[in-house]
Design a protein around this motif. Structure first.
Motif, PDB file in Angstrom:
ATOM      1  N   VAL A   3       0.871  -1.170   0.000  1.00  0.00           N
ATOM      2  CA  VAL A   3       0.000   0.000   0.000  1.00  0.00           C
ATOM      3  C   VAL A   3       0.908   1.220   0.000  1.00  0.00           C
ATOM      4  CG1 VAL A   3      -1.737   1.282   1.274  1.00  0.00           C
ATOM      5  CG2 VAL A   3      -1.813  -1.196   1.260  1.00  0.00           C
ATOM      6  N   HIS A   4       0.691   2.117  -0.913  1.00  0.00           N
ATOM      7  CA  HIS A   4       1.516   3.307  -1.015  1.00  0.00           C
ATOM      8  C   HIS A   4       0.945   4.425  -0.138  1.00  0.00           C
ATOM      9  CE1 HIS A   4       3.894   1.643  -4.232  1.00  0.00           C
ATOM     10  NE2 HIS A   4       2.765   1.251  -4.818  1.00  0.00           N
ATOM     11  N   VAL A   5       1.833   5.077   0.603  1.00  0.00           N
ATOM     12  CA  VAL A   5       1.441   6.204   1.443  1.00  0.00           C
ATOM     13  C   VAL A   5       1.674   7.476   0.639  1.00  0.00           C
ATOM     14  CG1 VAL A   5       1.860   7.430   3.600  1.00  0.00           C
ATOM     15  CG2 VAL A   5       2.079   4.942   3.521  1.00  0.00           C
ATOM     16  N   ARG A   6       0.613   8.220   0.428  1.00  0.00           N
ATOM     17  CA  ARG A   6       0.717   9.449  -0.364  1.00  0.00           C
ATOM     18  C   ARG A   6       0.598  10.657   0.557  1.00  0.00           C
ATOM     19  NH1 ARG A   6      -3.440   6.827  -4.034  1.00  0.00           N
ATOM     20  NH2 ARG A   6      -2.185   5.613  -5.466  1.00  0.00           N
ATOM     21  N   ASP A   7       1.473  11.597   0.385  1.00  0.00           N
ATOM     22  CA  ASP A   7       1.445  12.861   1.139  1.00  0.00           C
ATOM     23  C   ASP A   7       1.428  12.626   2.654  1.00  0.00           C
ATOM     24  OD1 ASP A   7       1.326  14.216  -1.292  1.00  0.00           O
ATOM     25  OD2 ASP A   7      -0.875  14.118  -1.321  1.00  0.00           O
ATOM     26  N   LEU A  14      -3.689   3.088   5.757  1.00  0.00           N
ATOM     27  CA  LEU A  14      -4.142   2.040   6.667  1.00  0.00           C
ATOM     28  C   LEU A  14      -5.526   1.544   6.279  1.00  0.00           C
ATOM     29  CD1 LEU A  14      -3.315   0.460   9.181  1.00  0.00           C
ATOM     30  CD2 LEU A  14      -4.421   2.224  10.540  1.00  0.00           C
ATOM     31  N   ARG A  15      -6.413   2.463   5.918  1.00  0.00           N
ATOM     32  CA  ARG A  15      -7.752   2.067   5.461  1.00  0.00           C
ATOM     33  C   ARG A  15      -7.661   1.219   4.206  1.00  0.00           C
ATOM     34  NH1 ARG A  15      -9.590   7.324   6.694  1.00  0.00           N
ATOM     35  NH2 ARG A  15      -9.476   7.884   4.506  1.00  0.00           N
ATOM     36  N   ALA A  16      -6.788   1.596   3.280  1.00  0.00           N
ATOM     37  CA  ALA A  16      -6.625   0.835   2.041  1.00  0.00           C
ATOM     38  C   ALA A  16      -6.085  -0.565   2.340  1.00  0.00           C
ATOM     39  CB  ALA A  16      -5.699   1.577   1.094  1.00  0.00           C
ATOM     40  N   LEU A  17      -5.133  -0.644   3.278  1.00  0.00           N
ATOM     41  CA  LEU A  17      -4.570  -1.944   3.653  1.00  0.00           C
ATOM     42  C   LEU A  17      -5.636  -2.839   4.276  1.00  0.00           C
ATOM     43  CD1 LEU A  17      -2.127  -3.812   4.049  1.00  0.00           C
ATOM     44  CD2 LEU A  17      -1.798  -2.725   6.268  1.00  0.00           C
ATOM     45  N   LYS A  20      -7.902  -4.188   1.593  1.00  0.00           N
ATOM     46  CA  LYS A  20      -7.269  -5.261   0.827  1.00  0.00           C
ATOM     47  C   LYS A  20      -7.239  -6.566   1.615  1.00  0.00           C
ATOM     48  CE  LYS A  20      -4.260  -2.719  -2.318  1.00  0.00           C
ATOM     49  NZ  LYS A  20      -2.887  -2.590  -2.809  1.00  0.00           N
ATOM     50  N   LEU A  21      -6.893  -6.473   2.906  1.00  0.00           N
ATOM     51  CA  LEU A  21      -6.852  -7.665   3.747  1.00  0.00           C
ATOM     52  C   LEU A  21      -8.238  -8.281   3.886  1.00  0.00           C
ATOM     53  CD1 LEU A  21      -4.434  -6.477   6.567  1.00  0.00           C
ATOM     54  CD2 LEU A  21      -3.952  -8.150   4.793  1.00  0.00           C
ATOM     55  N   GLN A  22      -9.256  -7.450   4.007  1.00  0.00           N
ATOM     56  CA  GLN A  22     -10.627  -7.938   4.116  1.00  0.00           C
ATOM     57  C   GLN A  22     -11.033  -8.668   2.840  1.00  0.00           C
ATOM     58  OE1 GLN A  22     -12.732  -7.566   6.760  1.00  0.00           O
ATOM     59  NE2 GLN A  22     -14.313  -8.710   5.719  1.00  0.00           N
TER      60      GLN A  22
END
Length: 67
Positions: A3-7, A14-17, A20-22
């Motif tokens: 997961v790429h952290v932007r800005d 963390l929400r994106a991760l 994805k895990l879900q």
């Protein structure tokens, strides 16, 4: 999994991760692995899950075809 952290927005990453895990079913698998599951119970659970998936697929097919 990446997961790429932007800005420097760690909360969004963390929400994106978590999403994805879900989607991959990691949380479900972790919950199942917390305790030993007897082989007979495992077979029954997997059979019930397969039936549930088949019924859901059939419902979607009927809804899509308009019957």
């Amino acid at each position: 999994m990446q997961v790429h952290v932007r800005d420097n927005n760690v909360d969004q990453a963390l929400r994106a991760l978590k999403k994805k895990l879900q989607r991959e079913g990691v949380f479900r698998e972790m919950k199942l692995k917390q305790h030993f599951e007897k082989p007979s119970v495992k077979r029954a659970r997997e059979k019930a899950e397969a039936i549930r998936r088949a019924r859901k697929l059939a419902r979607k097919k009927v809804q899509r075809d308009g019957f």
